[in-house]
Design a protein around this motif. Sequence first.
Motif, short mmCIF file in Angstrom:
data_model
loop_
_atom_site.label_atom_id
_atom_site.label_comp_id
_atom_site.label_asym_id
_atom_site.label_seq_id
_atom_site.Cartn_x
_atom_site.Cartn_y
_atom_site.Cartn_z
N TRP A 32 0.80 -1.22 0.00
CA TRP A 32 0.00 0.00 0.00
C TRP A 32 0.84 1.28 0.00
CZ3 TRP A 32 0.07 3.76 3.62
CH2 TRP A 32 0.57 3.44 4.89
N PRO A 33 2.01 1.37 0.63
CA PRO A 33 2.76 2.65 0.53
C PRO A 33 3.18 2.96 -0.91
CG PRO A 33 3.57 1.38 2.39
CD PRO A 33 2.67 0.48 1.61
N LEU A 34 3.66 1.94 -1.62
CA LEU A 34 4.05 2.14 -3.01
C LEU A 34 2.85 2.49 -3.87
CD1 LEU A 34 6.25 1.93 -5.24
CD2 LEU A 34 5.55 -0.44 -5.50
N MET A 35 1.73 1.81 -3.64
CA MET A 35 0.53 2.10 -4.42
C MET A 35 -0.01 3.50 -4.15
SD MET A 35 0.24 -0.25 -6.31
CE MET A 35 -0.27 -1.78 -6.90
N ALA A 36 0.11 3.95 -2.90
CA ALA A 36 -0.35 5.31 -2.57
C ALA A 36 0.50 6.35 -3.29
CB ALA A 36 -0.29 5.52 -1.06
N VAL A 37 1.82 6.16 -3.28
CA VAL A 37 2.71 7.12 -3.96
C VAL A 37 2.49 7.09 -5.47
CG1 VAL A 37 5.12 7.69 -4.44
CG2 VAL A 37 4.43 7.10 -2.11
N LEU A 38 2.44 5.89 -6.04
CA LEU A 38 2.23 5.79 -7.50
C LEU A 38 0.86 6.33 -7.90
CD1 LEU A 38 3.77 2.31 -8.38
CD2 LEU A 38 4.69 4.58 -8.87
N GLY A 39 -0.15 6.07 -7.09
CA GLY A 39 -1.48 6.59 -7.39
C GLY A 39 -1.52 8.11 -7.36
N THR A 40 -0.86 8.70 -6.36
CA THR A 40 -0.81 10.16 -6.27
C THR A 40 -0.07 10.77 -7.45
OG1 THR A 40 -0.82 9.95 -3.87
CG2 THR A 40 -0.18 12.08 -4.76
N VAL A 41 1.04 10.15 -7.83
CA VAL A 41 1.80 10.65 -8.98
C VAL A 41 0.97 10.53 -10.27
CG1 VAL A 41 3.82 10.17 -10.43
CG2 VAL A 41 4.07 10.29 -7.96
N LEU A 42 0.25 9.42 -10.43
CA LEU A 42 -0.59 9.25 -11.61
C LEU A 42 -1.72 10.29 -11.64
CD1 LEU A 42 -1.35 7.58 -14.12
CD2 LEU A 42 -2.79 6.21 -12.63
N VAL A 43 -2.36 10.53 -10.50
CA VAL A 43 -3.41 11.55 -10.44
C VAL A 43 -2.82 12.92 -10.77
CG1 VAL A 43 -4.93 12.78 -8.84
CG2 VAL A 43 -4.92 10.30 -8.88
N GLY A 44 -1.62 13.21 -10.25
CA GLY A 44 -0.96 14.48 -10.56
C GLY A 44 -0.69 14.63 -12.04
N LEU A 45 -0.24 13.56 -12.69
CA LEU A 45 0.01 13.62 -14.13
C LEU A 45 -1.29 13.85 -14.91
CD1 LEU A 45 2.67 10.81 -14.60
CD2 LEU A 45 3.01 13.28 -14.85
N LEU A 46 -2.37 13.22 -14.47
CA LEU A 46 -3.65 13.43 -15.15
C LEU A 46 -4.17 14.85 -14.95
CD1 LEU A 46 -5.42 10.02 -14.44
CD2 LEU A 46 -4.42 10.83 -16.59
N ILE A 47 -4.00 15.39 -13.74
CA ILE A 47 -4.43 16.77 -13.47
C ILE A 47 -3.59 17.75 -14.29
CG2 ILE A 47 -4.56 18.56 -11.69
CD1 ILE A 47 -5.23 16.35 -9.70
N THR A 48 -2.33 17.39 -14.55
CA THR A 48 -1.44 18.26 -15.34
C THR A 48 -2.01 18.53 -16.72
OG1 THR A 48 0.46 17.41 -14.14
CG2 THR A 48 0.93 18.50 -16.20
#
Length: 137
Positions: free
Chosen positions: A44-60
């Motif tokens: 879950w820590p890796l998934m939380a970080v990767l999920g946040t980065v993916l959401v950030g890229l989509l918001i970009t």
Amino acid sequence: MGANGATWRRRRRVSDKYPTRGTARPEGGQRLAGGDAPAPIRQWPLMAVLGTVLVGLLITLADFRIGLLVLGGGLLAGAVLRGWLPSVGMLAVRSRFTDVATYGVLGAAIVLLTLMAEPDPWLELPVLKDLLRFSAG
């Protein structure tokens, strides 16, 4: 030669069987849940970080500043998780200090550069304007 050759072959086979015997896992690289739990729960820590980065890229795609701030915040959260939790699964790549420093420096750099991006920077540092003026001559 027959005895030495047979001994060498026997030793070679044993070393081929366990090629990474001397390599240790990074500290904190243990699973967070048992092997019978699904991978997202174990990691879950890796998934939380990767999920946040993916959401950030989509918001970009819609607003680059907000998206990059979310992305940088995800990396900073990874640094906090790596430094705070005793075991973080695959988020642990190297030693704890190296991981925290890498995630922290990259996250802080992304956030700082995003805040200073043109046009209309949200953060202006007069020191950088003076440095640019003296370097451009």
